[in-house]
Design a protein around this motif. Structure first.
Motif, PDB file in Angstrom:
ATOM      1  N   ILE A  56      -4.203 -86.748-126.229  1.00  0.00           N
ATOM      2  CA  ILE A  56      -3.673 -85.473-126.695  1.00  0.00           C
ATOM      3  C   ILE A  56      -3.608 -85.430-128.214  1.00  0.00           C
ATOM      4  O   ILE A  56      -3.998 -84.443-128.845  1.00  0.00           O
ATOM      5  N   GLU A  57      -3.156 -86.507-128.827  1.00  0.00           N
ATOM      6  CA  GLU A  57      -3.022 -86.545-130.286  1.00  0.00           C
ATOM      7  C   GLU A  57      -4.369 -86.360-130.975  1.00  0.00           C
ATOM      8  O   GLU A  57      -4.478 -85.666-132.003  1.00  0.00           O
ATOM      9  N   LEU A  58      -5.428 -86.930-130.387  1.00  0.00           N
ATOM     10  CA  LEU A  58      -6.750 -86.860-131.002  1.00  0.00           C
ATOM     11  C   LEU A  58      -7.559 -85.653-130.560  1.00  0.00           C
ATOM     12  O   LEU A  58      -8.713 -85.496-130.946  1.00  0.00           O
ATOM     13  N   GLY A  59      -6.973 -84.790-129.748  1.00  0.00           N
ATOM     14  CA  GLY A  59      -7.655 -83.579-129.330  1.00  0.00           C
ATOM     15  C   GLY A  59      -8.683 -83.779-128.233  1.00  0.00           C
ATOM     16  O   GLY A  59      -9.489 -82.879-127.964  1.00  0.00           O
ATOM     17  N   GLU A  60      -8.653 -84.946-127.583  1.00  0.00           N
ATOM     18  CA  GLU A  60      -9.588 -85.200-126.486  1.00  0.00           C
ATOM     19  C   GLU A  60      -9.120 -84.555-125.185  1.00  0.00           C
ATOM     20  O   GLU A  60      -9.912 -84.394-124.244  1.00  0.00           O
ATOM     21  N   LEU A  61      -7.848 -84.213-125.129  1.00  0.00           N
ATOM     22  CA  LEU A  61      -7.256 -83.680-123.915  1.00  0.00           C
ATOM     23  C   LEU A  61      -6.282 -82.573-124.289  1.00  0.00           C
ATOM     24  O   LEU A  61      -5.445 -82.746-125.178  1.00  0.00           O
ATOM     25  N   GLU A  62      -6.420 -81.424-123.623  1.00  0.00           N
ATOM     26  CA  GLU A  62      -5.459 -80.354-123.827  1.00  0.00           C
ATOM     27  C   GLU A  62      -4.083 -80.825-123.350  1.00  0.00           C
ATOM     28  O   GLU A  62      -3.976 -81.466-122.292  1.00  0.00           O
ATOM     29  N   PRO A  63      -3.030 -80.534-124.085  1.00  0.00           N
ATOM     30  CA  PRO A  63      -1.703 -80.967-123.645  1.00  0.00           C
ATOM     31  C   PRO A  63      -1.403 -80.483-122.232  1.00  0.00           C
ATOM     32  O   PRO A  63      -1.755 -79.362-121.852  1.00  0.00           O
ATOM     33  N   LEU A  64      -0.773 -81.334-121.447  1.00  0.00           N
ATOM     34  CA  LEU A  64      -0.410 -80.972-120.085  1.00  0.00           C
ATOM     35  C   LEU A  64       0.842 -81.719-119.657  1.00  0.00           C
ATOM     36  O   LEU A  64       1.129 -82.804-120.161  1.00  0.00           O
ATOM     37  N   PHE A  65       1.590 -81.111-118.759  1.00  0.00           N
ATOM     38  CA  PHE A  65       2.699 -81.782-118.107  1.00  0.00           C
ATOM     39  C   PHE A  65       2.126 -82.605-116.953  1.00  0.00           C
ATOM     40  O   PHE A  65       1.149 -82.213-116.323  1.00  0.00           O
ATOM     41  N   ILE A  66       2.760 -83.743-116.668  1.00  0.00           N
ATOM     42  CA  ILE A  66       2.350 -84.572-115.539  1.00  0.00           C
ATOM     43  C   ILE A  66       3.588 -84.916-114.718  1.00  0.00           C
ATOM     44  O   ILE A  66       4.588 -85.391-115.265  1.00  0.00           O
ATOM     45  N   VAL A  67       3.504 -84.677-113.430  1.00  0.00           N
ATOM     46  CA  VAL A  67       4.612 -84.960-112.519  1.00  0.00           C
ATOM     47  C   VAL A  67       4.222 -86.113-111.600  1.00  0.00           C
ATOM     48  O   VAL A  67       3.152 -86.086-110.978  1.00  0.00           O
TER      49      VAL A  67
END
Length: 255
Positions: free
Chosen positions: A67-78
Motif C-alpha cells: 500500500i505504501e508503495l502504491g502497488e496495492l489500493e488501500p483495503l480493509f481486511i477481515v
C-alpha cells in the motif's frame, strides 16, 4: 509469479492498524490501512487455523509495504474463524461441516460487525472473499450461497465441496454443474474468480480437476475465471502469501 521482496518482511514506516471486534464468544480481526480505503477483503484461514493464521507479521508487513508503495489500493481486511469456540475436532470432515454453515454467520454477524465498525456498508463490487485450503473451500461455499454479497472470489489451494469432501477432484463435472446451478439460482450475477494453487500442493489434484471441468463450460466461466498454478508451489502459508502478493493488486480492477 514474483516472490515477495525480502524488505517487505520488515515493519513498514506507516503500518496499518489491527482491531479485535467481538460478537458473542467469537471475534474477528480487522486490518485498517493508513490511507482511505474503498474496498474490503474477507480472508479465511485454513483447517486447524484461526484469526491469527493470516494476521502475522509476514503478511501484514507485506500488505503495508504494498500500500505504501502504491502497488496495492488501500483495503480493509477481515480475518474471522469458522470454528465454534469450543470446537476440538478440526479434522477435514469436521472442518467441512463448519465451513458449509459459515456463510450464514458471515452474512448475519461478521459483515454487519466489521462494516458497522468501519462506518459504511460496502457494495458487492467492493467486497472480495479469499481463503487458503479449508478457507478456499469456504470461498467456494460463498460462491454457492452468497453471490449477492461478493463479486470477487480468490480460492487458494482449496476446491469446492458441494459434492462432498474433496469433491472437486472426486466429482469434478458434478461440482462444475453445482456451481452453474448456484449461478442460475441466484440470478446469474456477474463475478470474477481467481483460483491459484501449486503443482506440488496436496490440494492440486482436487482443485485442478474442478477447474478443468469448469473451463469446459466456456459460455459460463470463459470470461470470468482466471486459474494459475505455481510450479513447485506447496501447501503452506508462506506460499499462500506469495499468491496473495501476486493476486491482491488485481482485485477490484477491470470490472
Amino acid at each position: 509469479m514474483k516472490t515477495v521482496p525480502m524488505e517487505y518482511t520488515s515493519v513498514c514506516t506507516n503500518p496499518g492498524k489491527v482491531t479485535k471486534l467481538s460478537y458473542g464468544e467469537k471475534f474477528v480481526l480487522l486490518y485498517t490501512p493508513v490511507k482511505p480505503a474503498e474496498h474490503i477483503l474477507y480472508l479465511i484461514h485454513g483447517g486447524g487455523g484461526d484469526q491469527y493464521s493470516f494476521f502475522r507479521p509476514a503478511f501484514l508487513n507485506m500488505v503495508d509495504h504494498m500500500i505504501e508503495l502504491g502497488e496495492l489500493e488501500p483495503l480493509f481486511i477481515v480475518s474471522p474463524c469458522f470454528y465454534d469456540p469450543d470446537e476440538k475436532d478440526k479434522t477435514p470432515g469436521s472442518s467441512g461441516v463448519a465451513v458449509r454453515k459459515f456463510c450464514k454467520e458471515l452474512r448475519e454477524q461478521i459483515i454487519p460487525l466489521a462494516e458497522g465498525y468501519i462506518g459504511r456498508s460496502f457494495a458487492r463490487r467492493e467486497r472480495a472473499i479469499s481463503g487458503f485450503s479449508m478457507g478456499g473451500v469456504t470461498t467456494w461455499y460463498a460462491f454457492l450461497q452468497a453471490l449477492d454479497l461478493f463479486y470477487w472470489y480468490v480460492p487458494l489451494s482449496g476446491d469446492c465441496w458441494a459434492c462432498g469432501e474433496k469433491g472437486g477432484g472426486v466429482h469434478p463435472e458434478e461440482t462444475a454443474d453445482e456451481l452453474i446451478a448456484a449461478l442460475k439460482r441466484q440470478g446469474s450475477p456477474d463475478y470474477r474468480i481467481h483460483a491459484i494453487t501449486g503443482s506440488k500442493d496436496i490440494a492440486f489434484p482436487n482443485l485442478d480437476g474442478q477447474i478443468q471441468a469448469m473451463l469446459k463450460h466456456k459460455d459460463v466461466f470463459g470470461e470470468t475465471l482466471r486459474y494459475e498454478v505455481l510450479e513447485n508451489g506447496v501447501h503452506d502459508y508462506e506460499t499462500i502469501f506469495r499468491y496473495l502478493y501476486h493476486a491482491l493488486p488485481g482485485l477490484f480492477q477491470n470490472q
